[in-house]
Design a protein around this motif. Structure first.
Motif, PDB file in Angstrom:
ATOM      1  N   ASP A 171      19.207   8.292   2.137  1.00  0.00           N
ATOM      2  CA  ASP A 171      20.525   8.236   1.766  1.00  0.00           C
ATOM      3  C   ASP A 171      21.433   9.141   2.469  1.00  0.00           C
ATOM      4  N   SER A 172      20.852  10.312   2.489  1.00  0.00           N
ATOM      5  CA  SER A 172      21.494  11.238   3.279  1.00  0.00           C
ATOM      6  C   SER A 172      21.447  11.146   4.916  1.00  0.00           C
ATOM      7  N   ASP A 173      20.958  10.481   5.403  1.00  0.00           N
ATOM      8  CA  ASP A 173      20.991  10.254   6.924  1.00  0.00           C
ATOM      9  C   ASP A 173      22.060   9.938   7.635  1.00  0.00           C
ATOM     10  N   ASP A 174      22.296  10.371   8.542  1.00  0.00           N
ATOM     11  CA  ASP A 174      23.456   9.771   9.402  1.00  0.00           C
ATOM     12  C   ASP A 174      22.967   8.650  10.253  1.00  0.00           C
ATOM     13  N   ILE A 175      23.536   7.575   9.839  1.00  0.00           N
ATOM     14  CA  ILE A 175      23.269   5.980  10.208  1.00  0.00           C
ATOM     15  C   ILE A 175      23.499   5.985  11.927  1.00  0.00           C
ATOM     16  N   ASP A 176      24.498   6.417  12.463  1.00  0.00           N
ATOM     17  CA  ASP A 176      24.797   6.448  13.984  1.00  0.00           C
ATOM     18  C   ASP A 176      23.853   7.153  14.453  1.00  0.00           C
ATOM     19  N   ALA A 177      23.295   8.374  14.107  1.00  0.00           N
ATOM     20  CA  ALA A 177      22.361   9.045  14.852  1.00  0.00           C
ATOM     21  C   ALA A 177      21.038   8.642  14.837  1.00  0.00           C
ATOM     22  N   LEU A 178      20.758   7.812  13.552  1.00  0.00           N
ATOM     23  CA  LEU A 178      19.564   7.356  13.392  1.00  0.00           C
ATOM     24  C   LEU A 178      19.252   6.036  14.303  1.00  0.00           C
ATOM     25  N   SER A 201      20.628   5.782  17.127  1.00  0.00           N
ATOM     26  CA  SER A 201      20.442   6.122  18.611  1.00  0.00           C
ATOM     27  C   SER A 201      19.198   6.435  19.160  1.00  0.00           C
TER      28      SER A 201
END
Length: 224
Positions: A170-177, A179
């Motif tokens: 839940d705490s992950d950055d979706i955009d960074a993930l 990419s």
């Protein structure tokens, strides 16, 4: 062949008058529930039985034994005629299974002032109390393989373009993930891509492709 086996293995209750010592050994060590699967031994219905806790056990309940070895060691000795390759695996596992494991418990530590330390370091307790049998110790000293799977099976996930599953917190950055290259590529798709581009890769199985990455041309790795 059958006569030869009869001289080595018996599954019948001996005569209590003619062979009293052997009879007592069979009665004490070799009576069990029906446990034979392979092979099927001759178990005659000769009227002999042994009373065990009020139950009459006949020849059907005798564990295969060798009369000479049973009299010599007077212990439970299961003697089987090994006529199939599956018994090799059974015997190997049986003689290397080691001794019974110890029972350990995690308890709070009492301090010098009488107070109790509630936190328990389970990792330290595990390392302090881990039990290794002599068989396992020798196996590790000689650096033998602890386990092996043959044939080696690797599960390859494949999916349609853009429909792969992505696991995240839940705490992950979706955009960074999203990419990250690993999200868009998989082992299976990379293998197919290399097969379509390079002639050398067409002759390699997936396992050979993975284990020989250090020998593949750099341009092939970059294309993946």
């Amino acid at each position: 062949m059958l006569a030869y086996i009869d001289r080595i293995i018996s599954v019948e209750i001996p005569d209590s008058i003619e062979q009293p010592q052997l009879y007592e050994c069979v009665k004490k060590h070799m009576m069990h529930g029906p446990c034979d699967d392979y092979p099927i031994y001759k178990r005659r219905n000769d009227g002999k039985y042994i009373d065990r806790n009020g139950v009459a056990l006949d020849n059907r309940y005798v564990v295969p034994y060798n009369p000479y070895l049973l009299l010599k060691y007077q212990a439970h000795l299961n003697i089987e005629w090994c006529h199939q390759s599956m018994f090799i695996k059974y015997l190997l596992k049986y003689i290397n299974k080691g001794y019974d494991r110890i029972t350990a418990a995690l308890v709070p530590v009492e301090n010098e002032d009488g107070t109790t330390e509630q936190s328990v370091n389970e990792i330290k307790h595990y390392l302090d109390g881990r039990y290794i049998s002599p068989c396992e110790a020798c196996w590790r000293i000689f650096s033998f393989q602890i386990h092996k799977r043959s044939p080696v099976v690797e599960r390859l996930y494949f999916y349609l373009p853009g429909e792969n599953s992505v696991i995240f917190e839940d705490s992950d950055d979706i955009d960074a993930l999203l990419s990250k290259p690993i999200v868009k590529k998989s082992m299976f798709n990379s293998w197919l891509q290399a097969n379509g581009i390079f002639q050398q890769a067409k002759h390699l199985t997936n396992l050979q492709f993975i284990t020989n990455l250090h020998t593949l041309p750099l341009k092939m790795l970059k294309a993946m």
